[in-house]
Design a protein around this motif. Structure first.
Motif, PDB file in Angstrom:
ATOM      1  N   GLU A 174       0.723  -1.172   0.108  1.00 39.08           N
ATOM      2  CA  GLU A 174      -0.023   0.072  -0.201  1.00 39.08           C
ATOM      3  C   GLU A 174       0.760   1.280  -0.056  1.00 39.08           C
ATOM      4  O   GLU A 174       0.433   2.408  -0.672  1.00 39.08           O
ATOM      5  N   TRP A 175       1.935   1.081   0.649  1.00 33.64           N
ATOM      6  CA  TRP A 175       2.741   2.473   1.015  1.00 33.64           C
ATOM      7  C   TRP A 175       3.453   2.486  -0.271  1.00 33.64           C
ATOM      8  O   TRP A 175       3.804   3.822  -0.978  1.00 33.64           O
ATOM      9  N   LYS A 176       3.765   1.446  -0.880  1.00 32.28           N
ATOM     10  CA  LYS A 176       4.746   1.690  -2.366  1.00 32.28           C
ATOM     11  C   LYS A 176       3.846   2.239  -3.369  1.00 32.28           C
ATOM     12  O   LYS A 176       4.257   3.203  -4.130  1.00 32.28           O
ATOM     13  N   ASN A 177       2.583   1.885  -3.340  1.00 33.62           N
ATOM     14  CA  ASN A 177       1.673   2.342  -4.226  1.00 33.62           C
ATOM     15  C   ASN A 177       1.206   3.650  -4.074  1.00 33.62           C
ATOM     16  O   ASN A 177       1.308   4.769  -5.040  1.00 33.62           O
ATOM     17  N   GLU A 178       1.178   4.243  -2.792  1.00 34.65           N
ATOM     18  CA  GLU A 178       1.115   5.536  -2.385  1.00 34.65           C
ATOM     19  C   GLU A 178       2.303   6.494  -2.999  1.00 34.65           C
ATOM     20  O   GLU A 178       2.060   7.456  -3.383  1.00 34.65           O
ATOM     21  N   LEU A 179       3.518   6.118  -2.650  1.00 33.43           N
ATOM     22  CA  LEU A 179       4.573   6.672  -3.192  1.00 33.43           C
ATOM     23  C   LEU A 179       4.803   6.812  -4.830  1.00 33.43           C
ATOM     24  O   LEU A 179       4.979   7.880  -5.175  1.00 33.43           O
ATOM     25  N   GLU A 180       4.343   5.781  -5.328  1.00 33.21           N
ATOM     26  CA  GLU A 180       4.296   5.789  -6.865  1.00 33.21           C
ATOM     27  C   GLU A 180       3.023   6.656  -7.448  1.00 33.21           C
ATOM     28  O   GLU A 180       3.498   7.695  -8.138  1.00 33.21           O
ATOM     29  N   LYS A 181       2.071   6.966  -6.661  1.00 36.60           N
ATOM     30  CA  LYS A 181       1.230   7.782  -7.010  1.00 36.60           C
ATOM     31  C   LYS A 181       1.774   9.229  -6.800  1.00 36.60           C
ATOM     32  O   LYS A 181       1.562  10.076  -7.828  1.00 36.60           O
ATOM     33  N   TYR A 182       2.101   9.574  -5.670  1.00 36.61           N
ATOM     34  CA  TYR A 182       2.949  10.751  -5.415  1.00 36.61           C
ATOM     35  C   TYR A 182       3.662  11.320  -6.421  1.00 36.61           C
ATOM     36  O   TYR A 182       3.729  12.216  -6.967  1.00 36.61           O
ATOM     37  N   GLU A 183       4.703  10.245  -6.916  1.00 31.47           N
ATOM     38  CA  GLU A 183       5.613  10.458  -7.846  1.00 31.47           C
ATOM     39  C   GLU A 183       5.084  10.834  -9.193  1.00 31.47           C
ATOM     40  O   GLU A 183       5.429  11.846  -9.950  1.00 31.47           O
ATOM     41  N   GLU A 184       4.044  10.043  -9.782  1.00 33.43           N
ATOM     42  CA  GLU A 184       3.189  10.457 -10.841  1.00 33.43           C
ATOM     43  C   GLU A 184       2.791  11.826 -10.756  1.00 33.43           C
ATOM     44  O   GLU A 184       2.683  12.429 -11.765  1.00 33.43           O
ATOM     45  N   GLU A 185       2.062  12.263  -9.658  1.00 34.65           N
ATOM     46  CA  GLU A 185       1.423  13.542  -9.504  1.00 34.65           C
ATOM     47  C   GLU A 185       2.580  14.525  -9.739  1.00 34.65           C
ATOM     48  O   GLU A 185       2.178  15.686 -10.345  1.00 34.65           O
ATOM     49  N   GLN A 186       3.671  14.408  -9.151  1.00 34.34           N
ATOM     50  CA  GLN A 186       4.914  15.260  -9.241  1.00 34.34           C
ATOM     51  C   GLN A 186       5.192  15.231 -10.716  1.00 34.34           C
ATOM     52  O   GLN A 186       5.506  16.536 -11.258  1.00 34.34           O
ATOM     53  N   VAL A 187       5.287  14.273 -11.459  1.00 32.24           N
ATOM     54  CA  VAL A 187       5.799  14.266 -13.035  1.00 32.24           C
ATOM     55  C   VAL A 187       4.656  15.112 -13.673  1.00 32.24           C
ATOM     56  O   VAL A 187       4.797  16.019 -14.578  1.00 32.24           O
ATOM     57  N   GLU A 188       3.250  14.778 -13.297  1.00 35.32           N
ATOM     58  CA  GLU A 188       2.152  15.552 -14.150  1.00 35.32           C
ATOM     59  C   GLU A 188       2.143  16.946 -13.957  1.00 35.32           C
ATOM     60  O   GLU A 188       2.179  17.827 -14.665  1.00 35.32           O
ATOM     61  N   LEU A 189       2.628  17.354 -12.541  1.00 37.94           N
ATOM     62  CA  LEU A 189       2.659  18.971 -12.247  1.00 37.94           C
ATOM     63  C   LEU A 189       3.734  19.554 -13.404  1.00 37.94           C
ATOM     64  O   LEU A 189       3.504  20.691 -14.117  1.00 37.94           O
ATOM     65  N   ILE A 190       4.745  18.892 -13.754  1.00 35.59           N
ATOM     66  CA  ILE A 190       6.062  19.381 -14.536  1.00 35.59           C
ATOM     67  C   ILE A 190       5.519  19.382 -15.891  1.00 35.59           C
ATOM     68  O   ILE A 190       5.613  20.162 -16.771  1.00 35.59           O
ATOM     69  N   GLU A 191       4.796  18.235 -16.399  1.00 40.27           N
ATOM     70  CA  GLU A 191       4.338  18.109 -17.502  1.00 40.27           C
ATOM     71  C   GLU A 191       3.277  19.043 -17.702  1.00 40.27           C
ATOM     72  O   GLU A 191       3.406  19.892 -18.932  1.00 40.27           O
ATOM     73  N   THR A 192       2.419  19.633 -16.873  1.00 41.19           N
ATOM     74  CA  THR A 192       1.452  20.669 -16.910  1.00 41.19           C
ATOM     75  C   THR A 192       2.220  21.964 -17.359  1.00 41.19           C
ATOM     76  O   THR A 192       1.766  22.777 -18.038  1.00 41.19           O
ATOM     77  N   PHE A 193       3.470  22.116 -16.708  1.00 40.37           N
ATOM     78  CA  PHE A 193       4.184  23.206 -16.743  1.00 40.37           C
ATOM     79  C   PHE A 193       4.669  23.482 -18.312  1.00 40.37           C
ATOM     80  O   PHE A 193       4.624  24.319 -19.001  1.00 40.37           O
ATOM     81  N   LEU A 194       5.184  22.332 -18.828  1.00 44.54           N
ATOM     82  CA  LEU A 194       5.774  22.369 -19.909  1.00 44.54           C
ATOM     83  C   LEU A 194       4.688  22.588 -21.208  1.00 44.54           C
ATOM     84  O   LEU A 194       4.954  23.071 -22.156  1.00 44.54           O
ATOM     85  N   GLU A 195       3.547  21.687 -21.022  1.00 48.06           N
ATOM     86  CA  GLU A 195       2.692  22.030 -22.047  1.00 48.06           C
ATOM     87  C   GLU A 195       1.819  23.537 -21.965  1.00 48.06           C
ATOM     88  O   GLU A 195       1.999  24.123 -22.920  1.00 48.06           O
ATOM     89  N   ASP A 196       1.616  24.186 -20.679  1.00 45.28           N
ATOM     90  CA  ASP A 196       1.225  25.222 -20.846  1.00 45.28           C
ATOM     91  C   ASP A 196       2.188  26.452 -21.354  1.00 45.28           C
ATOM     92  O   ASP A 196       1.714  27.287 -21.933  1.00 45.28           O
ATOM     93  N   LYS A 197       3.476  26.274 -20.916  1.00 47.23           N
ATOM     94  CA  LYS A 197       4.358  27.286 -21.311  1.00 47.23           C
ATOM     95  C   LYS A 197       5.086  26.940 -22.649  1.00 47.23           C
ATOM     96  O   LYS A 197       5.310  27.991 -23.402  1.00 47.23           O
ATOM     97  N   MET A 198       5.472  25.915 -23.131  1.00 49.02           N
ATOM     98  CA  MET A 198       6.208  25.758 -24.159  1.00 49.02           C
ATOM     99  C   MET A 198       5.269  24.950 -25.236  1.00 49.02           C
ATOM    100  O   MET A 198       5.766  24.548 -26.250  1.00 49.02           O
ATOM    101  N   ASN A 199       4.076  24.165 -24.703  1.00 44.94           N
ATOM    102  CA  ASN A 199       3.489  23.380 -25.598  1.00 44.94           C
ATOM    103  C   ASN A 199       4.267  22.154 -26.068  1.00 44.94           C
ATOM    104  O   ASN A 199       4.206  21.806 -27.149  1.00 44.94           O
ATOM    105  N   VAL A 200       4.827  21.566 -25.105  1.00 46.62           N
ATOM    106  CA  VAL A 200       5.628  20.310 -25.325  1.00 46.62           C
ATOM    107  C   VAL A 200       5.268  19.173 -24.334  1.00 46.62           C
ATOM    108  O   VAL A 200       4.836  19.629 -23.417  1.00 46.62           O
ATOM    109  N   GLU A 205      13.119  21.851  -6.029  1.00 42.92           N
ATOM    110  CA  GLU A 205      14.375  22.059  -6.519  1.00 42.92           C
ATOM    111  C   GLU A 205      13.879  22.020  -7.784  1.00 42.92           C
ATOM    112  O   GLU A 205      14.489  22.808  -8.842  1.00 42.92           O
ATOM    113  N   VAL A 206      13.602  20.879  -8.631  1.00 41.42           N
ATOM    114  CA  VAL A 206      13.422  20.674 -10.080  1.00 41.42           C
ATOM    115  C   VAL A 206      12.435  21.641 -10.435  1.00 41.42           C
ATOM    116  O   VAL A 206      12.709  22.441 -11.536  1.00 41.42           O
ATOM    117  N   TYR A 207      11.205  21.955  -9.819  1.00 40.92           N
ATOM    118  CA  TYR A 207      10.350  23.107 -10.313  1.00 40.92           C
ATOM    119  C   TYR A 207      10.884  24.265 -10.209  1.00 40.92           C
ATOM    120  O   TYR A 207      10.882  25.188 -11.403  1.00 40.92           O
TER     121      TYR A 207
END
Ligand SMILES: [Zn+2]
Length: 251
Positions: free
Chosen positions: A98-124, A145-147
């Motif tokens: 359950e914990w590992k699944n939660e971590l994975e979900k959290y990781e996915e959410e972080q990637v999605e936030l970055i992807e949203t930035f890339l799409e909104d700002k640069m359309n990629v 830090e990455v963001y």
């Protein structure tokens, strides 16, 4: 006498997660060992069932601390202990999944936030390997830090859509640079000077300022000089001029 209240399942899970399913005394991990919850301040001394007072401990570390109640020698007790151990192991395996699944979900959410930035700002978007690379960097440097580095890189390098790759590559370089700088004892002083510029809305080129300060603010004397220049400059151009003049540089 203090009464021993049972620790809720949810609380146990939270403590295990916080401690990464690892005994905090010896470092052994589930499912190699059975994990228990230990009270840092014992219940009999008034210790409460709060996150701050609870810690993950393996069987042997935990039993070393508290008196045994059962007679461990009888066969019945031994068998019962083995059964309990097995079902406890199963229970903890479930929690870990359950914990590992939660971590994975959290990781996915972080990637999605970055992807949203890339799409909104640069359309990629990101390719699969681009995503893997991003995850690797988030793990290493932390999401914030990455963001932040992405924002810096974007503001600095993006002009057309063709620059997207460059923006992403520089993001990772900025992460690594910032980490390196943080290990430098003068880093907070350099950031102080940068903050003066930022507050005066004069942080025209953040990357340049960081590297100028890194090169030149190396002790108390140069720090005070840089503070003075940042405080007295009226704009970015004047800051550059004064900085170059005082530090005999050519930025
Ligand atoms: Zn242990």
């Amino acid at each position: 006498m203090a009464e021993r209240k049972p620790i809720s399942k949810k609380m146990r899970f939270e403590v295990f997660k916080r401690d990464s399913f690892t005994c905090q005394y010896c470092g052994e991990k589930a499912p190699d060992v059975i994990l228990h919850i230990d009270h840092l301040l014992p219940v009999k001394e008034g210790g409460k069932n709060t996150m701050l007072n609870l810690i993950t401990a393996c069987q042997s570390c935990n039993s070393g601390k508290s008196a045994r109640l059962l007679d461990d020698n009888s066969i019945v007790t031994k068998q019962r202990n083995q059964m309990e151990e097995l079902s406890e192991k199963r229970e903890q395996m479930k929690l870990m999944v359950e914990w590992k699944n939660e971590l994975e979900k959290y990781e996915e959410e972080q990637v999605e936030l970055i992807e949203t930035f890339l799409e909104d700002k640069m359309n990629v978007g990101l390719t699969d390997s681009g995503k893997q690379n991003l995850k690797k960097h988030i793990k290493r440097y932390g999401f914030n830090e990455v963001y932040e580095s992405l924002e810096i890189s974007y503001n600095q390098y993006f002009e057309t859509r063709k620059d997207a790759d460059k923006v992403i590559n520089y993001t990772y370089r900025i992460c690594s640079n910032r980490e390196y700088q943080k290990q430098n004892p003068m880093h907070s002083k350099q950031m102080y000077v940068r903050a003066i510029l930022k507050n005066k809305n004069m942080l025209h080129n953040d990357i340049k300022v960081r590297s100028m300060l890194k090169d030149c603010v190396v002790d108390e004397y140069t720090f005070k000089m840089a503070v003075e220049i940042a405080k007295t400059s009226r704009n970015w151009t004047q800051f550059l001029e004064l900085f170059n003049e005082h530090f005999l540089m050519d930025y």
